[in-house]
Design a protein around this motif. Structure first.
Motif, PDB file in Angstrom:
ATOM      1  N   ALA A  11       0.216   9.752 -11.110  1.00 41.29           N
ATOM      2  CA  ALA A  11      -0.651   8.621 -11.097  1.00 41.29           C
ATOM      3  C   ALA A  11      -2.198   9.004 -11.641  1.00 41.29           C
ATOM      4  O   ALA A  11      -2.597  10.127 -11.198  1.00 41.29           O
ATOM      5  CB  ALA A  11      -0.743   7.889  -9.754  1.00 41.29           C
ATOM      6  N   LEU A  36       8.949   8.883  -4.236  1.00 40.92           N
ATOM      7  CA  LEU A  36       7.680   8.345  -4.317  1.00 40.92           C
ATOM      8  C   LEU A  36       6.455   9.506  -4.369  1.00 40.92           C
ATOM      9  O   LEU A  36       5.515   9.115  -5.315  1.00 40.92           O
ATOM     10  CB  LEU A  36       7.580   7.643  -2.823  1.00 40.92           C
ATOM     11  N   GLU A  37       6.524  10.531  -3.634  1.00 40.25           N
ATOM     12  CA  GLU A  37       5.484  11.390  -3.860  1.00 40.25           C
ATOM     13  C   GLU A  37       5.464  11.900  -5.347  1.00 40.25           C
ATOM     14  O   GLU A  37       4.321  12.281  -5.648  1.00 40.25           O
ATOM     15  CB  GLU A  37       5.827  12.821  -2.755  1.00 40.25           C
ATOM     16  N   LYS A  90      -4.462   3.562  -8.375  1.00 43.70           N
ATOM     17  CA  LYS A  90      -3.760   4.632  -9.063  1.00 43.70           C
ATOM     18  C   LYS A  90      -2.820   3.989 -10.089  1.00 43.70           C
ATOM     19  O   LYS A  90      -2.103   2.980  -9.864  1.00 43.70           O
ATOM     20  CB  LYS A  90      -2.916   5.263  -8.110  1.00 43.70           C
ATOM     21  N   LEU A 150      -1.328   0.599  -8.412  1.00 44.42           N
ATOM     22  CA  LEU A 150      -1.384   0.353  -6.733  1.00 44.42           C
ATOM     23  C   LEU A 150      -2.640   0.495  -6.654  1.00 44.42           C
ATOM     24  O   LEU A 150      -3.423   1.505  -6.607  1.00 44.42           O
ATOM     25  CB  LEU A 150      -0.356   1.500  -6.299  1.00 44.42           C
ATOM     26  N   SER A 186       0.616  -0.977  -0.072  1.00 44.34           N
ATOM     27  CA  SER A 186       0.178   0.164  -0.200  1.00 44.34           C
ATOM     28  C   SER A 186       0.821   1.365  -0.263  1.00 44.34           C
ATOM     29  O   SER A 186       2.078   1.118   0.069  1.00 44.34           O
ATOM     30  CB  SER A 186      -0.988  -0.045   1.313  1.00 44.34           C
ATOM     31  N   VAL A 187       0.315   2.553  -0.335  1.00 44.91           N
ATOM     32  CA  VAL A 187       0.924   3.516  -0.041  1.00 44.91           C
ATOM     33  C   VAL A 187       1.830   3.736   1.164  1.00 44.91           C
ATOM     34  O   VAL A 187       3.023   4.075   1.403  1.00 44.91           O
ATOM     35  CB  VAL A 187       0.213   4.751  -0.172  1.00 44.91           C
ATOM     36  N   ILE A 196       0.193   4.217 -12.903  1.00 47.75           N
ATOM     37  CA  ILE A 196       1.376   5.096 -13.289  1.00 47.75           C
ATOM     38  C   ILE A 196       2.113   4.351 -14.635  1.00 47.75           C
ATOM     39  O   ILE A 196       2.235   3.270 -14.506  1.00 47.75           O
ATOM     40  CB  ILE A 196       2.358   5.028 -12.104  1.00 47.75           C
ATOM     41  N   LEU A 215       3.828   9.209  -7.442  1.00 50.18           N
ATOM     42  CA  LEU A 215       2.093   9.217  -7.176  1.00 50.18           C
ATOM     43  C   LEU A 215       1.435  10.436  -7.620  1.00 50.18           C
ATOM     44  O   LEU A 215       0.369  10.342  -7.914  1.00 50.18           O
ATOM     45  CB  LEU A 215       2.153   9.007  -5.633  1.00 50.18           C
ATOM     46  N   LYS A 216       2.141  11.585  -7.615  1.00 50.91           N
ATOM     47  CA  LYS A 216       1.433  12.971  -8.288  1.00 50.91           C
ATOM     48  C   LYS A 216       0.935  12.439  -9.701  1.00 50.91           C
ATOM     49  O   LYS A 216       0.045  13.201  -9.933  1.00 50.91           O
ATOM     50  CB  LYS A 216       2.298  14.218  -7.866  1.00 50.91           C
ATOM     51  N   ASP A 261      -6.350   0.052  -4.216  1.00 51.56           N
ATOM     52  CA  ASP A 261      -6.540   0.419  -2.913  1.00 51.56           C
ATOM     53  C   ASP A 261      -6.925  -0.644  -2.034  1.00 51.56           C
ATOM     54  O   ASP A 261      -7.145  -0.351  -0.836  1.00 51.56           O
ATOM     55  CB  ASP A 261      -7.982   1.250  -3.161  1.00 51.56           C
ATOM     56  N   LYS A 270       5.936   4.024   1.727  1.00 54.27           N
ATOM     57  CA  LYS A 270       6.553   5.118   2.482  1.00 54.27           C
ATOM     58  C   LYS A 270       7.295   4.556   3.722  1.00 54.27           C
ATOM     59  O   LYS A 270       8.365   5.081   3.997  1.00 54.27           O
ATOM     60  CB  LYS A 270       5.399   6.096   2.983  1.00 54.27           C
TER      61      LYS A 270
END
Length: 395
Positions: free
Chosen positions: A350, A343-344, A361, A372, A306-307, A363, A347-348, A374, A311
C-alpha cells in the motif's frame, strides 16, 4: 431438479433483458467476415437468442469440456497455498474439467500441479476424491438431494457465471456492440463487447463470446486500461455439447485409498439454526453499513473498517475454516492459506496518501483500487485512484 441449481451456467434472462433495454432500438450489426461464418446478428437479436436458449434448456446443456481461468491483476506475490482454493485464483492460470449429463449427473475435476480433486454426483451417489491425501469421501445427505452438492462446485471458474456478473453491469453506463465472429474452443462464436462510458473506470472493455449454435457463453475476457492482454479471462479451451458417457459419473475408490463418510446436514433448530441466523443477521447489518458512492462502472463501495477490524475478521474466518475441516466438510478451507498473511502482504504494497478527506493507505491493481482510511473506512471500486479519493470526500 431445482431450476435454480444450474441457472448460473446459462445466460440469465433478466440480465439479457437489461442489456437489451440499454442498447435501445438502434441496430448494432455483427460484421461477419472470414472463417467461421455465422448469420448476422444485432446485439439485441443475439441477447434474445441467448435468453431463449437459457429458458428452453432451463440451465446448462449436457456437455463436457475444459475451462481455463487466467488472472493477471498486478497483485503483490501472495502467500503460497497447498491447494486450488480461492486465494490461488487471484493470480496465474488454473484449469477445471467438467462433465454434465443431467440434473443428477455432474463431475468437476480440479487438477493442480501434483494432484487432482474430483466431485462426482451420480443420482443418489456422491463422492469427493482428493488424490493428494488419497482420500475418498462418500457424501451422505440429510435434508438435501444429491445434485444440490453441485452448488459447491467452483462456479467462479465457469464462463457462464462470469458472464452473468458482467451482463448485470450493462446499463446506461455501458456501450454494447458486436464484433466480428471469433472461434473459441474450436467453435464459431459471436463476441459482445461491453465498454464503460465513464473514463474513471479501470476497465477498458469486457468481451463475451457466445457459441454460434446454442448461444452458451464460451469465454469472458476483462481488459484493463493500458493492457493489451486480459487482466482476467475464463473460458472453455475444449467443449462438446453432447451427453457425456455414463462411465464419467461412475466412481469406485482406488485400491489403498482411505474411505470416509461425511454427512451434509441442512440447518436445524438448535445450535446450527442459531448459528445460521447469527450469520444472516451479521450479513444484514453489514449490508446496511455499506454506502455506494457514484454509479455504474465507477461506483465505489464504502464501509466502516480498520486494519484491526480486518485482522479480527481474518481470525474469525480462519477459525471457521478450521472448524469446517474438523467436522469433515470436504469443501472448506484454502489449503492452509493464512488470511492474516495475505492481509499483511497486501498492506505492505500500500501507498500512504492524504487529502482534504483525510489520510490512509492506497492499494492499486489493474482492475481494482482499495483505500483504507485512517478514520476507519474501507473504499473499494474498479476505479482510478483519483475517483476513489474523490469518493472518500463524500460523507
Amino acid at each position: 431438479m431445482r431450476r435454480g441449481t444450474f441457472v448460473r451456467w446459462g445466460v440469465p434472462i433478466a440480465a439479457a433483458a437489461v442489456i437489451g433495454a440499454a442498447i435501445g432500438a438502434g441496430p448494432v450489426v455483427a460484421a461477419v467476415s472470414g472463417d467461421p461464418v455465422l448469420p448476422e446478428r444485432s446485439a439485441q437479436q443475439l441477447l434474445a437468442d441467448a435468453a431463449a436458449a437459457a429458458q428452453k434448456t432451463e440451465g446448462m446443456l449436457p456437455m463436457s469440456g475444459t475451462v481455463q481461468q487466467t488472472a493477471s491483476l498486478g497483485l503483490p506475490a501472495l502467500p503460497a497455498t497447498s491447494s486450488a482454493g480461492p486465494l490461488s485464483l487471484l493470480s496465474g492460470s488454473h484449469e477445471i474439467k467438467v462433465w454434465y449429463g443431467a440434473g443428477d449427473k455432474l463431475r468437476v475435476a480440479m487438477p493442480t500441479q501434483m494432484n487432482e480433486t474430483n466431485l462426482i454426483v451420480n443420482g443418489d451417489q456422491a463422492w469427493y476424491f482428493d488424490s493428494a491425501t488419497n482420500t475418498a469421501t462418500k457424501i451422505i445427505y440429510d435434508g438435501k438431494r444429491p445434485h444440490d452438492a453441485a452448488e459447491t462446485a467452483p462456479a467462479e471458474l465457469t464462463p457462464q457465471a462470469a458472464a452473468e456478473k458482467v451482463l448485470a453491469q450493462a446499463d446506461e453506463h455501458t456501450a454494447v456492440s458486436v464484433t466480428n465472429t471469433a472461434e473459441v474452443a474450436g467453435r464459431p462464436a459471436y463476441q459482445l463487447v461491453l465498454k464503460p462510458k465513464d473514463a474513471g473506470s479501470l476497465v477498458e472493455e469486457v468481451r463475451l463470446a457466445l457459441d454460434g449454435e446454442n448461444f452458451v457463453p464460451l469465454q469472458v475476457q476483462v481488459f484493463a486500461k493500458g493492457s493489451a492482454e486480459p487482466a482476467f479471462q475464463v473460458g472453455f479451451t475444449q467443449v462438446t455439447f453432447t451427453p457425456p458417457a455414463p462411465e464419467n459419473f461412475a466412481f469406485t475408490p482406488p485400491a489403498g485409498a482411505k474411505v470416509e463418510e461425511k454427512k451434509l446436514t441442512a440447518p436445524q433448530e438448535g445450535e446450527g439454526g442459531e448459528r445460521a441466523e447469527e450469520h444472516r443477521e451479521e450479513a444484514r447489518k453489514a449490508a446496511e453499513e455499506v454506502k455506494i458512492v457514484g454509479d455504474g462502472w465507477t461506483s465505489v463501495a464504502v464501509l466502516p473498517a480498520s486494519v484491526a477490524d480486518l485482522k479480527a475478521q481474518d481470525g474469525r474466518q480462519a477459525g471457521e475454516q478450521g472448524e469446517q475441516g474438523e467436522d469433515g466438510s470436504p469443501f472448506g478451507g484454502d489449503g492452509g492459506a493464512d488470511p492474516a498473511a495475505l492481509l499483511e502482504t497486501v498492506l505492505k504494497s500500500a501507498t500512504p496518501v492524504s487529502g482534504p478527506w483525510g489520510s490512509g493507505k492506497l492499494i492499486t491493481t489493474k482492475l481494482a483500487t482499495v483505500l483504507l482510511t485512517d478514520d476507519g473506512r474501507l473504499l473499494v471500486g474498479a476505479v482510478t485512484p483519483e475517483e476513489i479519493t474523490k469518493a472518500a470526500g463524500v460523507r
